[in-house]
Design a protein around this motif. Sequence first.
Motif, PDB file in Angstrom:
ATOM      1  N   ARG A   1       0.836  -1.202   0.000  1.00 28.11           N
ATOM      2  CA  ARG A   1       0.000   0.000   0.000  1.00 28.11           C
ATOM      3  C   ARG A   1       0.867   1.248   0.000  1.00 28.11           C
ATOM      4  O   ARG A   1       1.880   1.314   0.698  1.00 28.11           O
TER       5      ARG A   1
ATOM      6  N   VAL B   1       0.424   5.595   0.237  1.00 28.47           N
ATOM      7  CA  VAL B   1      -0.391   6.791   0.441  1.00 28.47           C
ATOM      8  C   VAL B   1       0.535   7.985   0.272  1.00 28.47           C
ATOM      9  O   VAL B   1       1.560   8.078   0.949  1.00 28.47           O
TER      10      VAL B   1
ATOM     11  N   TRP C   1      -4.075   7.116  -2.915  1.00 28.64           N
ATOM     12  CA  TRP C   1      -4.076   5.875  -2.147  1.00 28.64           C
ATOM     13  C   TRP C   1      -3.984   4.762  -3.191  1.00 28.64           C
ATOM     14  O   TRP C   1      -4.871   4.593  -4.011  1.00 28.64           O
TER      15      TRP C   1
ATOM     16  N   GLU D   1      -2.842   0.621  -4.119  1.00 29.22           N
ATOM     17  CA  GLU D   1      -2.553  -0.748  -3.671  1.00 29.22           C
ATOM     18  C   GLU D   1      -1.916  -1.476  -4.852  1.00 29.22           C
ATOM     19  O   GLU D   1      -2.614  -1.853  -5.805  1.00 29.22           O
TER      20      GLU D   1
ATOM     21  N   ARG E   1      -6.756   3.131  -5.712  1.00 27.42           N
ATOM     22  CA  ARG E   1      -7.913   3.036  -4.825  1.00 27.42           C
ATOM     23  C   ARG E   1      -8.629   4.382  -4.688  1.00 27.42           C
ATOM     24  O   ARG E   1      -9.856   4.444  -4.667  1.00 27.42           O
TER      25      ARG E   1
ATOM     26  N   ALA F   1      -4.142  10.849   5.442  1.00 35.52           N
ATOM     27  CA  ALA F   1      -2.998   9.935   5.375  1.00 35.52           C
ATOM     28  C   ALA F   1      -2.821   9.195   6.695  1.00 35.52           C
ATOM     29  O   ALA F   1      -2.543   7.991   6.709  1.00 35.52           O
TER      30      ALA F   1
ATOM     31  N   LEU G   1      -5.385   6.415   6.995  1.00 32.87           N
ATOM     32  CA  LEU G   1      -5.159   5.283   6.096  1.00 32.87           C
ATOM     33  C   LEU G   1      -3.914   4.475   6.455  1.00 32.87           C
ATOM     34  O   LEU G   1      -3.775   3.332   6.011  1.00 32.87           O
ATOM     35  N   THR G   2      -3.006   5.063   7.221  1.00 28.39           N
ATOM     36  CA  THR G   2      -1.737   4.385   7.527  1.00 28.39           C
ATOM     37  C   THR G   2      -1.544   4.084   9.009  1.00 28.39           C
ATOM     38  O   THR G   2      -0.689   3.264   9.356  1.00 28.39           O
TER      39      THR G   2
END
Length: 224
Positions: free
Chosen positions: A111, A113, A127, A129, A134, A198, A201-202
Amino acid sequence: MPAHATDFTWFDERYPELAEAYCLTHVQGISADELLRRFDAAPGRSVTGLAAVVQAWETFDDGEDEHAPDGDEDLMLVAVTEFDGWAVAVEVNGYLGSLWDALSRLAEGTRLVSHFRNCNAVDSFHWQEGAANRLHFEPLFPTQRDGEDAEAPGIAELLAHCGFDLTDDEDADAAPDPAPDAVDAGPRLHTEAAFALAERLTDVRLTPERLDTAGFRLGYAPVP
């Protein structure tokens, strides 16, 4: 508490040169050295703290970096570190982590970001993958999104809760209600909202204290 744009107002206050033009790239589960390799960057020296990264960039930009590789190739300075199982690259006045042609390579098997802004306020959020996009949008225009999850259930609410302004003239009624803590945010905090997204998502929380004490490895990446 979940990250929100108002948690990142320190970025512009503490690092004004970086806030004006930057690219920040997170890649999960790889080392900082591997991230440099994915940038095709020649490794350089190590420095401590984000202020030292900015200073190193200024020296590089002035053509006075004695550590930079010789040759005629156009290069950009990339600084990498590791936080919480993610490799993180910082580019002062850079953009390599935002380039479509580079995303699949940087995100290979994992992944990514990244978010970017330049001195003309052009910006982007990615984002990724692996080879799959995404989510991609410009933080200044968060209603104009693309990617596999651009219109997935909960995405608009997630963006609103980060502090993005999802109201627009054409479809204001469709925008989700903002989170209670979003009332102080708005278009002027769209860069800070990118930091908040961010983090969500992380799970990597960036703070002044972490950035001031982090060890960074510098690298010299070719400009495509």
